[in-house]
Each structure stands twice: as C-alpha cells, then as structure tokens.
Design a protein around this motif. Structure first.
Motif: not given
Length: 376
Positions: A35-42, A59-74
């Motif tokens: 079970v991969l918590e944050e599979p994309e990150h890992l 099984i990947g468990i996705v629980h961080t909205n990386y896209i939304e955070y990145v949108k707020r960066e430069k």
C-alpha cells in the motif's frame, strides 16, 4: 530489520523525496501486497524494480492535491500541466489500483474515490463527553469560532481572511482565533490586525489539546485539501464545521454539523447560524463513520483484495529485466524503461555529510558522479 533509505529534501518542492529503490529492503518472499501512501510522491524518482513486479498487488492511496498547490507557485499553470501528466505516468507504471480520498484529486488510471482515512479515537472520546454533557443539561461549548492549520497561505488562511475582510459589517462582533505555525505566520498576523473584527493569531498546537474542546464552530474555507484531517477531527469532537462546497468536503456533507457554503454570502449566513445553533450530538453510527474501523472497512471494499490478489501473479526478481524492460511487451513496459533510465541520472548514493548524520561508512565517491545530482 536494519536498513537505510536515501532521501533528499527539495527546497523548491518543500518536500522530502525518496531516491533509489525502496523495494530493496523487502525480501521477495515477503512481498505480497503493498500500500503506497502518496504513490506519485514515492515514485517520481523511484529507480529500481517495478512495484507491480515486486508485489502481487500494489494499491496507491492519494491524499494530497499536488496540482492545486503547484498552481499557486510561480509559473503555476505550466508546472501543474506537467505535473498532472507526470503523476498519471508514474501511477500507471507502479500501481494496480488507486484509491483517491476525494474527487479533489486528479483523475488517475484505475482509480476510485473513497475516503479510507479515520480520526484518532481521542477526538471521538471528546465528542462522547460533549454528548454526555448535552444529555445532562450542561452547556458543552463555551467558546466561539476558530481555525487551525499550518500557517501558510495555501492552507486556507488567504481564503479565510478575504472572507472576513469582505464581510466585516455583516460579521460585526465575531471573534475568531487562528492557531498555526509556518513560514507565513508574520504575514497572516499582519493581515489579521488590519481587520475591524477581532482575529487573534496564536502559535500552533495539537488539535487534541483541551484548549480546543470548548470551541463550538470550526471555520475551514481551504480548497487545497483532499480530505481535511482537522475538519474530521472537529466533527468527531461534536463541533459545527463551516466549510466550502468543494469535492474535498463531500464526505463530510453526510453529517448534520457540517455546514457548506457556495459563496461569500453563504459563508456569512452559515457562520452566523452556526454561532447561534447548538451542535447536534453525534450518533453512534456517525461516530463509527469517522473512525478508523469504518475507514478500514471502506479500504477493504475499495481495494477488492479477495477478488484481485488471486488473479495477479508476482514476477520473480530474476525476471525483472526480461519482463519489465521488454519492448515486445505492452507500452507500459517501455514506459517503465524510460522512467528507469531517466531516474538513473540521479545520484542514489548518500554523500559524505549524509553518511555522517546517519552513521554510515563514508562511500568512495567517483569524481564523475558528483555532477549527477539533479537540481532541486
């Protein structure tokens, strides 16, 4: 078991990244289900055996909205576009099945939406005590509204202060306490002091601290969360939660104490009403729904373990190259090869300073390897 993992802190990403091959620490004979918590990150920088070949089921468990955070960066729009496809790529390579805690996350291959997280029992214990106080005619809550979270703008502080600023006349007399510590603490405090209504900024504390037990209303306008832990904890403690009508809050809408709003006027209406109302005591069924026991049940149902594991065959390690790197196979094998080659340019070995910190023997580094570190 003694092992060491090669990790690197990325200043740009504000995150710890796993380098090299984490799967090496798990014997092949013990590798069954992962079970991969944050599979994309890992797996962004995973360099080694494919997880789907090492394990029968991943099984990947996705629980961080990386896209939304990145949108707020430069250059956020471009970064978010690239990250979206990177996430799809690595998750497709390394996971058989993906569980997204809410629809606030991006669509991913072979994914379902289900909240498989629960709250610590101590928060449910607080909620039970509040229910008992209510049944005995004792006022359960004696304080007003608050918000708690890491004090960075992206964690909902910008949205909250904007709502309070735009509706100061309608919210006259409202007192709000903010609890958090972070790199934007000074700026948040400066903005709060400019408001006509009373907004006090306090250092961060554990949400289970008795200090929070008597607050009645939890304000959470954040839209960067996937499923906000503090919202779940507040509901478990029997409080009223005022939150945005957003996919990250869909799971909480089943609870009577969850009040959602669509716009600024709705925020004012729900906040004022929440301060006047008394929270509905949690029923046993509602308490169970917030627990880890219920979350585990949801996980087992979403993962389809009984039906899936029997159908999947784990590939032995000796077949790694011929199986996962064969261009005669499907496109995914070629894709995995591309990722493996790309991550190979990163230096997997800890440097001399890192070895000293973790107590490892200093490696003999080749001069040519010193230039193989990627820029973070």
């Amino acid at each position: 078991m003694h092992f060491h993992l090669v990790l690197q802190f990325s200043i740009h990403k504000r995150s710890i990244l796993a380098l090299g091959d984490i799967t090496e620490i798990i014997p092949d004979e013990e590798a069954d289900i992962a079970v991969l918590e944050e599979p994309e990150h890992l797996t962004w920088y995973h360099h080694g055996k494919r997880w789907k070949l090492k394990f029968r089921l991943v099984i990947g468990i996705v629980h961080t909205n990386y896209i939304e955070y990145v949108k707020r960066e430069k250059n956020g729009t471009l970064q978010a576009f690239l990250l979206k496809y990177m996430n799809n790529w690595v998750v497709d390579i390394y996971c058989h099945r993906v569980i997204r805690l809410s629809a606030a996350t991006q669509e991913l291959p072979r994914s379902v939406v289900c909240n498989v997280h629960g709250v610590n029992p101590r928060f449910l214990d607080v909620g039970m005590k509040k229910r008992e106080q209510h049944e005995n005619g004792i006022q359960p809550f004696t304080k007003g509204a608050y918000y708690i979270g890491k004090m960075v703008w992206s964690k909902g502080y910008r949205e909250l202060l904007n709502l309070l600023h735009d509706n100061q006349k309608e919210l006259t007399g409202l007192d709000v306490d903010l609890y958090g510590t972070g790199e934007d603490s000074d700026q948040v405090e400066e903005e709060a002091e400019k408001l006509e209504i009373t907004v006090k900024v306090h250092p961060g504390r554990d949400h289970g601290d008795p200090l929070f037990h008597d607050y009645k209303v939890f304000l959470n306008p954040s839209t960067t969360d996937v499923v906000c832990t503090t919202t779940a904890e507040a509901l478990a403690m029997g409080k009223i939660v005022v939150c945005a009508n957003h996919p990250s809050n869909d799971f909480f809408k089943q609870f009577p104490n969850c009040r959602v709003y669509d716009d600024s006027k709705g925020f004012v209406k729900e906040t004022c009403k929440a301060l006047q109302d008394q929270p509905a005591p949690l029923t046993d069924e509602q308490r169970h729904e917030l627990s880890w026991e219920a979350a585990t049940e949801r996980f087992l149902n979403s993962a389809h373990l009984d039906n899936t594991v029997k159908k999947l065959v784990k590939k032995p390690s000796k077949l790694y190259m011929s199986t996962s790197f064969s261009f005669k196979g499907n496109l995914q094998d070629a894709s995995a090869l591309a990722h493996y080659v790309g991550t190979g340019f990163m230096n997997k070995e800890p440097d001399e300073e890192q070895c000293k910190v973790v107590g490892l023997s200093t490696p003999k580094m080749k001069k040519a390897n010193r230039s193989r570190k990627w820029s973070f």
